[in-house]
Design a protein around this motif. Structure first.
Motif: not given
Lengths: 264, 353
Positions: A156, A158-159, A161-163
């Protein structure tokens, strides 16, 4: 349904027993047999083939060489294959190169071996462990790309991006998020490329020159009939060490709760 | 005080215009909802604020500082993703502590802050768990904690309650709102659910096809929508298209077929103008006794009663085949029964075509 399950159970256990474990068991059995012929009945129990094996300086050298080559191949193909996987997955360009990197995969090893030989000869590079490593890396890269890219595609985005959102820059994000998440795929490709290289005979045969590896040593020993049982002793040791490594890894895998699905 | 300012933001994907001329100001301590149907560009707008996408044109200011080209990790924003994106290889504690660990905060400070934020969100008990072992609601709280611990100037939330069931969703809406007020932090909340927007926001920006078509306090937008799209998007509404007959000051009369309508308008109308009269179902009264005053009133047969628990929507068809919906708390009507509807002129919204 349960009948099918039962059939599958019996089928798999029979196949595994007969096709995989029985030949291995026979090799180990005959390595203790005091005869140069592989026939029953069993003669006397002996350790002499093991003694002969350990007296052979070429055997130890071949094992060490094979390990050095396999480690170098594993490191080399990962350091090319991992960035390549990122390039393929992240750039999302469906180009011809994706197909081209798979070419060594479909080429017969014999062809890779012969063409490597021709290549090194043309350039005037003397055959050595290095030339073997290089030609092994060629056919290992596609495998690394296949395994690592498969994991990356399913990761994913988004992992990461979240980081980044939580303050990590690109390098930190790779270290603390991306790498841990694709680590299973990397370790699997490291293992398989190691084993492939360790086992490889054909390409090695053409590119090793006057050096020796374990498969080359086995091949050489086969030409002396009295030496054949020594090969069974050598094989038994390799099988034993290999099994031990697999056992340790499986214990680790089960302990960590990583399912088979997590490997690829 | 203006915290976030978006100036003339455009975003193109190839030939497709995802966002067009977005101008928006968000004040400190405010909860602004970006409300729009799917594909309206609301997630894109959030990504642009968070730094995951660059606008094709336009400027973003946070605290007066230009943010164009600044990567997400250098922006004072934090995002709660639609799919939460909790790190599956880390446990709850390490997920929440991630941002502080990256900042190399001392470990006792990390522990203290994680405990604080976990208490705020009632997840103290879960800190040792793997994130994959949590329920949807618990994951939500962890994702929120992971962002809140960094005390971002602006918290961005991309439909975070989407996967939850209705009951949990409503609880979380209220709880999120409480947390936001308690921390007095600035949140931008993206949703396609108008009820959620109404429950949660100070202000709402309505986005459609990449444009902001209205920004304002929820109550005002709901009760005085600027146009038909907004009115219809924010819930059930009866719309009567009619022509103005007579204007006197702010009052006017209009007609549509046999229907006589009285209304009030702040805008300028002239005889012959085509207008839409919008009446919310809850503003319409139903009765079975005929009405003397024929203005702002229709009669028709009940064709359907939609039971919604606390209330029911009654669908009525008039003789000239218009359909009206009226809301009632006592659905004492039968299908086929003849009823009369009436509304006050103050409750009708007038939109000029």
């Amino acid at each position: 349904m349960s009948l099918i399950k039962l059939f599958l159970k019996i089928f798999t256990s029979t196949v595994i027993l007969l096709l995989i474990y029985l030949p291995i068991a026979l090799v180990i059995l005959f390595s203790f047999n005091d005869s140069i012929y592989f026939i029953f009945p069993f003669k006397n129990f002996t350790f002499k083939w093991y003694e002969r094996l350990l007296e052979d300086p070429l055997f130890l050298k071949s094992i060490i060489n094979s390990i050095i080559i396999a480690l170098a191949v594993s490191a080399g193909s990962l350091s090319i294959g991992i960035p390549a996987s990122f390039a393929f997955v992240r750039l999302r360009r469906n180009t011809l190169y994706v197909g081209f990197i798979m070419i060594p995969f479909i080429m017969p090893w014999l062809v890779i071996g012969v063409s490597s030989l021709v290549f090194f000869h043309t350039l005037g590079i003397p055959l050595s462990i290095l030339t073997t490593v290089l030609s092994h890396i060629i056919y290992s890269i596609p495998l690394v790309v296949l395994i690592v890219a498969a994991r990356l595609i399913s990761l994913n985005p988004n992992y990461e991006k979240a980081s980044m959102d939580l303050g990590a820059n690109e390098v930190q994000t790779f270290t603390y998020v991306t790498f841990p998440l694709i680590y299973p795929a990397i370790s699997v490709s490291a293992l398989i490329t190691f084993l492939w290289s360790f086992d490889n005979f054909i390409i090695t045969f053409f590119t090793i020159g006057s050096e020796i590896t374990f498969p080359i040593w086995v091949w050489g020993s086969l030409r002396h009939p009295t030496n054949v049982p020594v090969i069974t002793a050598a094989s038994s040791i390799v099988i034993l060490v290999g099994s031990l490594i697999v056992y340790l890894m499986e214990t680790y895998r089960v302990k960590k709760g990583i399912g088979i699905y997590a490997i690829i | 005080m203006v915290l976030l300012e978006l100036v003339n933001i455009y975003k193109y994907y190839g030939k497709i215009t995802a966002l067009e001329d977005i101008n928006l100001e968000v004040g400190k301590g405010e909860l602004l909802t970006i409300l729009g149907p799917s594909g309206s560009g609301k997630s894109t707008l959030l990504k642009i604020i968070g730094g995951f996408e660059e606008p094709s044109r336009g400027k973003i200011y946070i605290n007066g500082k230009l943010m164009n080209g600044v990567p997400p990790y250098a922006r004072p924003t934090s995002m709660v993703f639609q799919d939460l994106a909790l790190f599956p290889h880390l446990n709850v504690f390490n997920n929440i502590a991630y941002g502080l660990k990256i900042k190399k905060a001392p470990s006792n400070e990390i522990k203290k802050k994680v405990r604080e934020v976990a208490e705020l969100l009632h997840i103290e008990e879960l800190l040792d768990r793997r994130v994959t072992q949590l329920s949807g609601g618990q994951q939500q709280r962890v994702a929120l904690a992971r962002s809140l611990i960094l005390e971002p100037e602006i918290l961005l939330l991309d439909e975070p309650l989407g996967p939850l069931d209705v009951k949990l969703r409503k609880e979380m809406q209220l709880e999120l709102r409480r947390i936001q007020k308690r921390l007095n932090s600035t949140w931008i909340y993206v949703t396609h659910d108008h009820e959620e927007a109404m429950v949660m926001s100070d202000r709402v920006a309505i986005l459609n096809s990449g444009r902001i078509i209205d920004v304002g306090v929820v109550k005002e937008i709901y009760e005085k929508p600027k146009n038909r799209f907004i009115a219809e998007f924010l819930g059930e509404v009866n719309i009567i298209e009619c022509i103005v007959d007579h204007v006197e000051g702010s009052a006017f009369t209009a007609s549509s077929g046999d229907l006589r309508i009285e209304g009030l308008t702040a805008g300028k109308l002239e005889k012959g103008d085509r207008v839409n009269i919008l009446v919310r179902p809850e503003k319409i009264g139903i009765t079975v006794t005929p009405l003397n005053d024929r203005k702002n009133s229709v009669s028709g047969k009940v064709v359907e009663i939609i039971y919604k628990g606390a209330y029911s929507d009654v669908k009525i068809e008039t003789e000239d085949s218009r359909v009206f919906i009226a809301r009632t708390f006592e659905p004492a009507y039968r299908v086929g029964e003849r009823v009369f509807l009436k509304w006050d002129r103050e409750d009708a919204v007038v939109i000029k075509e």
